[in-house]
Design a protein around this motif. Structure first.
Motif, short mmCIF file in Angstrom:
data_model
loop_
_atom_site.label_atom_id
_atom_site.label_comp_id
_atom_site.label_asym_id
_atom_site.label_seq_id
_atom_site.Cartn_x
_atom_site.Cartn_y
_atom_site.Cartn_z
N GLY A 100 0.82 -1.20 0.00
CA GLY A 100 0.00 0.00 0.00
C GLY A 100 0.85 1.24 0.00
N SER A 101 0.19 2.37 -0.17
CA SER A 101 0.92 3.63 -0.24
C SER A 101 0.07 4.70 0.40
N GLY A 102 0.65 5.88 0.54
CA GLY A 102 -0.09 6.98 1.10
C GLY A 102 -0.44 6.75 2.55
N GLY A 103 -1.74 6.95 2.86
CA GLY A 103 -2.14 6.88 4.25
C GLY A 103 -2.62 5.53 4.70
N ALA A 104 -2.41 4.46 3.92
CA ALA A 104 -2.92 3.15 4.31
C ALA A 104 -1.88 2.07 4.10
N ALA A 105 -1.98 1.00 4.90
CA ALA A 105 -1.17 -0.19 4.74
C ALA A 105 -2.13 -1.34 4.49
N VAL A 106 -1.82 -2.20 3.55
CA VAL A 106 -2.72 -3.27 3.16
C VAL A 106 -2.20 -4.62 3.62
N GLU A 107 -3.06 -5.37 4.32
CA GLU A 107 -2.70 -6.73 4.69
C GLU A 107 -2.87 -7.59 3.43
N PRO A 108 -1.80 -8.21 2.93
CA PRO A 108 -1.84 -8.82 1.60
C PRO A 108 -2.76 -10.02 1.44
N ALA A 109 -2.95 -10.83 2.47
CA ALA A 109 -3.77 -12.04 2.32
C ALA A 109 -5.25 -11.72 2.18
N THR A 110 -5.70 -10.62 2.80
CA THR A 110 -7.12 -10.27 2.78
C THR A 110 -7.42 -9.04 1.93
N GLY A 111 -6.39 -8.22 1.65
CA GLY A 111 -6.60 -6.97 0.93
C GLY A 111 -7.20 -5.88 1.80
N ILE A 112 -7.26 -6.11 3.11
CA ILE A 112 -7.84 -5.12 4.03
C ILE A 112 -6.82 -4.05 4.35
N ALA A 113 -7.24 -2.79 4.27
CA ALA A 113 -6.35 -1.65 4.48
C ALA A 113 -6.53 -1.07 5.88
N PHE A 114 -5.43 -0.57 6.43
CA PHE A 114 -5.43 0.08 7.74
C PHE A 114 -4.70 1.42 7.63
N PRO A 115 -5.16 2.45 8.34
CA PRO A 115 -4.44 3.73 8.32
C PRO A 115 -3.10 3.60 9.03
N ARG A 116 -2.13 4.39 8.57
CA ARG A 116 -0.80 4.35 9.20
C ARG A 116 -0.82 4.94 10.60
N THR A 117 -1.74 5.84 10.85
CA THR A 117 -1.87 6.42 12.19
C THR A 117 -3.36 6.53 12.53
N LEU A 118 -3.66 6.55 13.82
CA LEU A 118 -5.02 6.81 14.28
C LEU A 118 -4.96 7.42 15.67
N ARG A 119 -6.08 7.96 16.10
CA ARG A 119 -6.15 8.58 17.42
C ARG A 119 -7.16 7.83 18.28
N THR A 120 -6.76 7.55 19.50
CA THR A 120 -7.63 6.90 20.47
C THR A 120 -7.52 7.63 21.79
N ASP A 121 -8.64 8.09 22.31
CA ASP A 121 -8.66 8.83 23.58
C ASP A 121 -7.66 9.98 23.55
N GLY A 122 -7.57 10.65 22.41
CA GLY A 122 -6.68 11.80 22.29
C GLY A 122 -5.23 11.47 22.05
#
Length: 220
Positions: free
Chosen positions: A28-50
């Motif tokens: 993946g590129s940009g703001g997402a990373a892709v798990e190759p076996a499922t094709g599911i993308a995740f953001p490179r960063t996220l916020r939880t409870d600030g």
């Protein structure tokens, strides 16, 4: 026929390419990373409870050759760097099988989060039983965790998310999706450590996640 020097140069180039490939937590590129076996993308960063959390790796949970969910491991990068400093410069091929690395991550008081995005529909009872099979945790804590998932979350469809969030060494909560509200929270060190061991321990449910985390550590 290639000379010895040409063979050596070729092997060095191949090794460099392999290191470059493995040094990425996922495709993946940009703001997402892709798990190759499922094709599911995740953001490179996220916020939880600030808090800003950084993606360290992704992997897949497989059961009887079926991809059940993709998992992404996040941590507070600033605090994690101190815990991971002793492993700087260690080749990723060695880090992936270095128990001290995952022990350091587990014991660090940093905020940590595992985001599970389901690749197929799973009944609430099945995922509750799987997650509550925590060695070392009390029967009461396991029963409460199972009841929480069954009664407050329910069945999971493809694309749904379930999130495990750790704060410190004792606290763990279950959330309905990344950034979602907490379904239940526990102040139980054995339960928190047991759930974390499911993903970082020696018998982790996703070896690919651990290998990806080792590569992500190098990027810190």
């Amino acid at each position: 026929m290639a000379t010895r020097r040409e063979i050596v140069i070729g092997l060095v180039a191949l090794a460099a390419a392999y290191r470059l490939y493995r040094a990425q937590p996922a495709g993946g590129s940009g703001g997402a990373a892709v798990e190759p076996a499922t094709g599911i993308a995740f953001p490179r960063t996220l916020r939880t409870d600030g808090k800003a959390l950084t993606l360290l790796g992704v992997g897949v949970r497989t059961k009887f050759v079926v991809n059940v969910y993709a998992a992404a491991f996040y941590a507070d990068a600033g605090l994690s760097r101190a815990a991971l400093a002793p492993f700087k410069g260690v080749p990723v091929s060695k880090l992936a099988s270095e128990p001290r690395l995952f022990a350091a991550l587990s014991e660090s008081p940093t905020t940590k989060q595992v985001v599970l995005t389901f690749a197929r529909a799973v009944g609430a009872q099945k995922i509750a039983e799987a997650l509550s099979a925590v060695p070392g945790a009390s029967a009461k804590a396991r029963a409460e965790l199972e009841a929480c998932i069954v009664s407050k979350r329910g069945d999971l469809r493809r694309g749904d998310q379930l999130v495990l969030n750790w704060r410190g060494r004792d606290g763990v909560s279950v959330r309905d999706g990344a950034g979602g509200a907490a379904l239940c929270a526990f102040r139980d060190r054995s339960l928190a450590a047991g759930l974390l061991a499911m993903y970082l321990g020696g018998e982790a449910v996703s070896p690919k996640l651990k290998a990806s985390i080792a590569a992500g550590v190098l990027e810190l």
